[in-house]
Design an enzyme around this catalytic site. Structure first.
Site, mmCIF file in Angstrom:
data_model
loop_
_atom_site.group_PDB
_atom_site.id
_atom_site.type_symbol
_atom_site.label_atom_id
_atom_site.label_comp_id
_atom_site.label_asym_id
_atom_site.label_seq_id
_atom_site.Cartn_x
_atom_site.Cartn_y
_atom_site.Cartn_z
ATOM 1 N N CYS A 378 0.831 -1.206 0.000
ATOM 2 C CA CYS A 378 0.000 0.000 0.000
ATOM 3 C C CYS A 378 0.873 1.267 0.000
ATOM 4 O O CYS A 378 1.658 1.487 0.931
ATOM 5 C CB CYS A 378 -0.909 -0.008 1.230
ATOM 6 S SG CYS A 378 -1.781 1.551 1.509
ATOM 7 N N CYS A 381 0.467 3.415 3.148
ATOM 8 C CA CYS A 381 1.194 2.890 4.313
ATOM 9 C C CYS A 381 2.664 3.291 4.235
ATOM 10 O O CYS A 381 3.263 3.688 5.238
ATOM 11 C CB CYS A 381 1.059 1.362 4.377
ATOM 12 S SG CYS A 381 -0.641 0.775 4.598
#
Length: 458
Positions: A378, A381
């Site tokens: 991600c 993230c």
């Protein structure tokens, strides 16, 4: 960025039009049709209204002397090019060189896709080549007022007419009457994007042999990290229909966003005023917002969905579904085992499924816990990794445990049902004397904002 002027041809326009465009080390010689032949072909096709900047006309004698290149022969020559080899050849080229090559090869049968954001750089590069070029844009009917004003400013600045594509009115009417104006907040953006963007784009591309996009590798590590400089379009069809009938050029694929902005400022290019308000990636008004400190630029789009869903369908070929399906599982049952882990620090505890289930069951914890639910693929993230690790180091020895739990793959249904997961990353605080974890409600993921959340509940 690489030098922007090193390989632009110095041949006069008339000579360049009648001369075959040489494709480096490739065996094929790609013919570039003269202006007269291109005009005949464009009139016959009429896919979009031509929009070319003012150019010095080719001398009549030169045009008359130029032998016509049969359209069928030119199309066959373009189809025979090894575009993977061409992408490798262009790997060290500047965006200007790549733009020049694209326009030379495809003439009036290629167009720049303009979204109203920093991809205005593509139009500037096209102007600098000195070649005619076309620009099209998708008017979804839900763009910001600033974007419409920007379109007008770009047309006046470059002396062009943008070729707008609109969604089918009956399809929009059916969607809105059936599901309302904001159904995408409830069941995802794909259906609305399909009606307002993907289908109009498909119609536009059916009248072209190639298109030019502003995709960059740094825009979305999850979906755009491997885009080539030029490729056979894996998703859409061009003028001749069928697989392989459309070529997609990505001249700024290897350029960092900060270098794009340096170029825009240096060349005094007009930009969308939304950028000054914190917008980086710009789309439709209901689905776009400014990004905050510690956030990746694509986090301003469809923020209520997972990072993997943050493509509207225009570049769906970026997502390798076969590779995702075949990806091995990690030891704790999560997908994408090959992705390097993140939040790696002695100050961050890595929780297993059993560990976080135990944390959930405890009603009186010896100490509070802060846990991030994440996926290593991600990009959002990744964007908060540095601030989260810094926070963990600040809290070391304070009586607050800082941890991470990888919640993708097979763990995702559990995380959605038990840990309030809606999108990555999700931050939870497990207080020492309260059973239910408290979800961090803000999108601000800088150290100070996270620390304020922790201190307000300790």
């Amino acid at each position: 960025m690489a030098s922007a002027t090193s390989s632009i041809s110095s041949h006069p326009a008339a000579l360049r039009d009648v001369k075959a465009a040489r494709i480096g080390a490739l065996r094929q010689q790609v013919g570039v049709a003269p202006a007269a032949a291109r005009g005949q072909r464009a009139r016959a096709v009429r896919p979009l209204r031509a929009a070319e900047p003012a150019r010095r006309p080719v001398a009549a004698s030169a045009a008359a002397a130029a032998p016509a290149v049969p359209v069928a022969d030119e199309a066959a020559a373009l189809a025979a090019v090894d575009y993977e080899a061409l992408a490798r050849e262009l790997e060290g080229a500047s965006p200007l060189e790549i733009m020049d090559r694209a326009l030379a090869m495809f003439g009036s049968e290629i167009a720049i896709a303009f979204s109203g954001a920093e991809d205005v750089a593509l139009i500037e590069y096209a102007k600098l080549t000195g070649r005619p070029f076309r620009v099209f844009s998708l008017d979804t009917g839900r763009l910001n007022p600033e974007t419409y004003q920007f379109f007008d400013k770009v047309e006046k600045h470059y002396g062009i007419r943008i070729e707008y594509m609109f969604p089918d009115a009956s399809e929009v009417q059916e969607l809105v009457r059936t599901k309302g104006l904001f159904s995408f907040y409830e069941d995802g953006h794909q259906e609305c994007c399909r009606v307002r963007k993907v289908r109009p784009l498909r119609r536009a591309l059916k009248g072209l042999r190639a298109w030019i996009t502003g995709q960059r590798k740094d825009q979305s590590p999850g979906t755009r990290a491997s885009i080539p400089l030029v490729q056979v379009d894996p998703s859409f069809e061009g003028l001749d229909s069928g697989a392989g009938s459309l070529i997609k050029w990505n001249p700024v694929a290897n350029v960092d966003g900060k270098d794009i902005w340096t170029f825009l400022r240096t060349m005094d290019v007009p930009v969308n005023t939304l950028h000054a308000q914190g917008y980086v990636s710009i789309g439709c008004e209901p689905c776009t917002r400014p990004v905050l400190p510690g956030q990746h630029e694509r986090e301003g789009r469809w923020w209520w969905e997972d990072a993997k869903a943050k493509e509207c369908g225009l570049h769906k070929g970026n997502i390798d579904k076969d590779a995702q399906a075949a990806a091995p599982r990690s030891a704790n049952g999560n997908g994408s085992a090959g992705a390097p882990d993140i939040f790696e620090s002695p100050a961050v505890v890595s929780l297993t499924r059993a560990g976080i289930e135990n944390l959930l069951r405890l009603e009186n914890r010896a100490e509070p816990w802060l846990v991030v639910l994440y996926a290593p693929w991600c990009p959002f993230c990744h964007a908060m990794e540095a601030s989260y690790v810094e926070l963990a180091e600040k809290l070391a020895g304070s009586g607050m445990k800082v941890a991470k739990f990888r919640a993708d793959g097979e763990q995702k249904p559990f995380a959605q049902a038990e840990l309030q997961l809606q999108s990555f990353p999700t931050v939870l605080l497990f207080p020492s004397r309260t059973a239910r974890p408290i979800k961090y409600p803000s999108e601000k993921r800088d150290v100070d904002s996270l620390l304020a959340f922790v201190n307000s509940l300790r």
